[in-house]
Scaffold this active site. Structure first.
Site, PDB file in Angstrom:
ATOM      1  N   HIS A 111       0.722  -1.285  -0.075  1.00  0.00           N
ATOM      2  CA  HIS A 111       0.053   0.203  -0.005  1.00  0.00           C
ATOM      3  C   HIS A 111       0.766   1.263  -0.016  1.00  0.00           C
ATOM      4  O   HIS A 111       0.692   2.199  -0.896  1.00  0.00           O
ATOM      5  CB  HIS A 111      -0.885  -0.069   1.102  1.00  0.00           C
ATOM      6  CG  HIS A 111      -2.113  -0.743   0.983  1.00  0.00           C
ATOM      7  ND1 HIS A 111      -2.199  -1.959   1.390  1.00  0.00           N
ATOM      8  CD2 HIS A 111      -3.367  -0.334   0.604  1.00  0.00           C
ATOM      9  CE1 HIS A 111      -3.559  -2.420   1.142  1.00  0.00           C
ATOM     10  NE2 HIS A 111      -4.155  -1.526   0.706  1.00  0.00           N
ATOM     11  N   ASP A 112       1.801   1.254   0.959  1.00  0.00           N
ATOM     12  CA  ASP A 112       2.792   2.350   0.963  1.00  0.00           C
ATOM     13  C   ASP A 112       3.779   2.060   2.076  1.00  0.00           C
ATOM     14  O   ASP A 112       3.542   1.519   2.997  1.00  0.00           O
ATOM     15  CB  ASP A 112       1.830   3.707   1.270  1.00  0.00           C
ATOM     16  CG  ASP A 112       2.803   5.004   1.057  1.00  0.00           C
ATOM     17  OD1 ASP A 112       3.816   4.757   0.521  1.00  0.00           O
ATOM     18  OD2 ASP A 112       2.152   5.991   1.634  1.00  0.00           O
TER      19      ASP A 112
END
Length: 557
Positions: free
Chosen positions: A442-443
């Site tokens: 996701h990050d």
């Protein structure tokens, strides 16, 4: 070692994945009982009050209004609109552009299909998939407009991944090298913010002048990375266990979704052209939903029948969700409040509603984005797995929530990570690997790592309680359903905390919120009332699933 390199369960050296048993027994309906009449009263009373409480937190009369009012924009009919969620604001402002691209793409795609593609299924590897050439041509134009010269960076990475697959073949190190390469790309993309050509050589700096409509190509590339891994591992498994081992009759084509995913396509189909068409497929490129390579090619060889009634239903759902989002953004300003943590001295119940409606808005925005692109693909004759198969407030199980939220991603993780690592046999250990990857994908930041580890930690009580208080041992106890509802409330609270940490207000924000909730007697009393309301909600969720099973619907979430 075989589990590390991702070998499929057909290999004799691979850990056998044992599928989690699914309870298909049914109980008599409880909808017309006195107990559930009381629950209806609670619903009718509580839900409108919850909306009012959230609206009061957004009202100009709220003392904290000045802290977040600069994040609000002018909306419809003189109301202020909370368009401060960057992800949804970007999608919302680009809906006209995306709709125009869709309106250009679909007629061209169907005309090409009508004149160039045979009506009958393409059962022979000698029959080319002409649609792949159209997909590829349009994707090149689409991505060049989107990302400008950054398309060459995308093509370089995609080509390098293809080289790993073809050079590695069925060597057991090919999957390991695939994972190493793609994880390294995730970190490098994030570290160098998508790179500049000038950093490679000063003579290439002129290429940086054209970055298209969106300079952040590397943000969307996370979805492409999943497709790259899918191709390499599907190709690897096809060499280990070819199509002929799955289908004895060469004229038979996979029919079910599960067969399309698990059955390898023809060896000739694992080529560079089809691979590029899959990796860069325009309708699903930006946000998914995620498909496997086998499924994608299978649908080109033997297209699914998608009825006009289904398409009309999806269009109606999408429009309804968009209107609901617009109403909610005008009626309550939860994102702006959470960004400024503007709940100082707010009543405890308002703080609870700020947290709850933040999660509902995250669910709604992602559902809209995914449904838009899935609808585009459906109109093109490609059916990707559906995400968000349950409302966010219709989840009491951490495991079920994960299966229903980003379902296509969950299916991808199951196939390429969870099952190769042993599946349910090693579930207690696998979930840490799975959710660490999910967080990093996701990050790459501490907030999402904390989210991933919290999810892993909060799943453990459910797994342990499920073994200790199993239906087989305790199901005959008259109060077993109520015991499960108590556990469900605990699950709901833990899921709310984890998702608030990862996607809303972060770890510090959650600490502050929990302190405000539990530092006073009034806070404790409010939480007790919330516990009772969630208990009622859990009972309703149980009965919804029982009603589904009585109709022969088994969603396993």
């Amino acid at each position: 070692m075989s589990t590390f390199v991702g070998q499929e369960s057909s290999s004799s050296t691979t850990t056998k994945h044992v599928k989690r048993p699914q309870d298909r027994s049914t109980n008599p309906s409880l909808w017309n009982t006195k107990e559930f009449y009381f629950y209806y009263f609670v619903f009718i009373t509580c839900i409108p009050y919850m909306f009012k409480t959230a609206h009061d937190a957004s009202s100009p009369s709220n003392p904290n209004y000045d802290k977040f009012k600069d994040l609000l924009s002018d909306g419809f009919f003189g109301y202020k609109v909370d368009n401060s969620d960057d992800q949804y604001a970007n999608f919302r402002s680009n809906i006209p552009v995306l709709a125009t691209v869709m309106a250009i793409y679909l007629p061209l795609s169907h005309l090409f299909k009508h004149y160039m593609v045979p009506v009958t299924p393409l059962k022979s590897p000698l029959q080319p998939l002409y649609r792949a050439y159209f997909f590829l041509a349009f994707s090149f134009a689409y991505l060049y407009v989107m990302y400008g010269n950054s398309i060459f960076k995308i093509l370089f990475i995609v080509s390098a991944n293809y080289a790993i697959a073809k050079l590695g073949g069925k060597s057991r190190w090919m999957p390991a090298l695939t994972w190493t390469f793609n994880l390294a790309i995730l970190f490098l993309n994030e570290s160098y913010h998508g790179y500049d050509f000038g950093n490679f050589h000063p003579s290439l700096a002129w290429l940086d002048a054209n970055k298209g409509m969106n300079s952040s190509w590397h943000v969307n590339f996370n979805f492409t990375m999943l497709r790259l891994v899918s191709f390499n591992l599907d190709y690897y498994w096809s060499l280990k266990n070819p199509r002929e081992a799955h289908l004895k009759d060469k004229d038979v084509v996979p029919q079910t979704d599960k067969e399309r995913v698990s059955t390898p396509t023809f060896n000739e189909d694992y080529n560079f052209t089809y691979y590029l068409a899959f990796a860069l497929y325009a309708p699903l490129y930006i946000a998914g939903p995620i498909m496997t390579y086998n499924d994608f090619i299978s649908q080109l060889r033997s297209p699914k029948e998608i009825k006009a009634k289904t398409l009309a239903m999806w269009a109606g759902r999408l429009v309804f969700c968009l209107l609901t989002m617009e109403f909610t953004m005008h009626y309550m300003h939860m994102v702006a409040i959470s960004k400024r943590q503007a709940w100082e001295n707010d009543p405890v119940l308002q703080i609870c509603m700020i947290g709850l409606f933040n999660l509902i808005l995250i669910w709604l925005k992602l559902m809209i984005i995914w449904r838009f692109f899935r609808f585009w693909a459906l109109m093109d004759g490609i059916e990707a797995p559906e995400n968000m198969i349950r409302c966010v407030t219709n989840n009491y199980s951490a495991l079920g929530f994960w299966r229903s939220w980003h379902k296509s991603y969950n299916l991808w993780v199951l196939r390429y990570i969870y099952i190769p690592l042993g599946g349910t046999k090693n579930a207690v250990y696998n979930i840490w690997v799975v959710f660490t990857f999910v967080a990093v994908w996701h990050d790459i930041n501490l907030k999402l790592l904390a989210w991933g580890w919290l999810i892993s930690l909060f799943i453990l009580p459910e797994i342990i309680a499920g073994k200790i208080f199993s239906k087989k041992k305790w199901g005959s106890w008259p109060y077993y359903r109520h015991l499960c509802a108590v556990g469900a409330v605990g699950n709901i609270l833990m899921m709310m905390i984890a998702n608030l940490v990862g996607f809303c207000i972060g770890l510090d924000g959650v600490k502050l919120m929990l302190y405000d909730l539990f530092s006073t007697a009034h806070g404790w009393m409010t939480m007790c009332c919330c516990f009772c309301a969630m208990f009622v909600c859990a009972q309703m969720q149980f009965e919804v699933r029982e009603a589904e099973k009585r109709r022969g619907i088994f969603l396993n979430c």
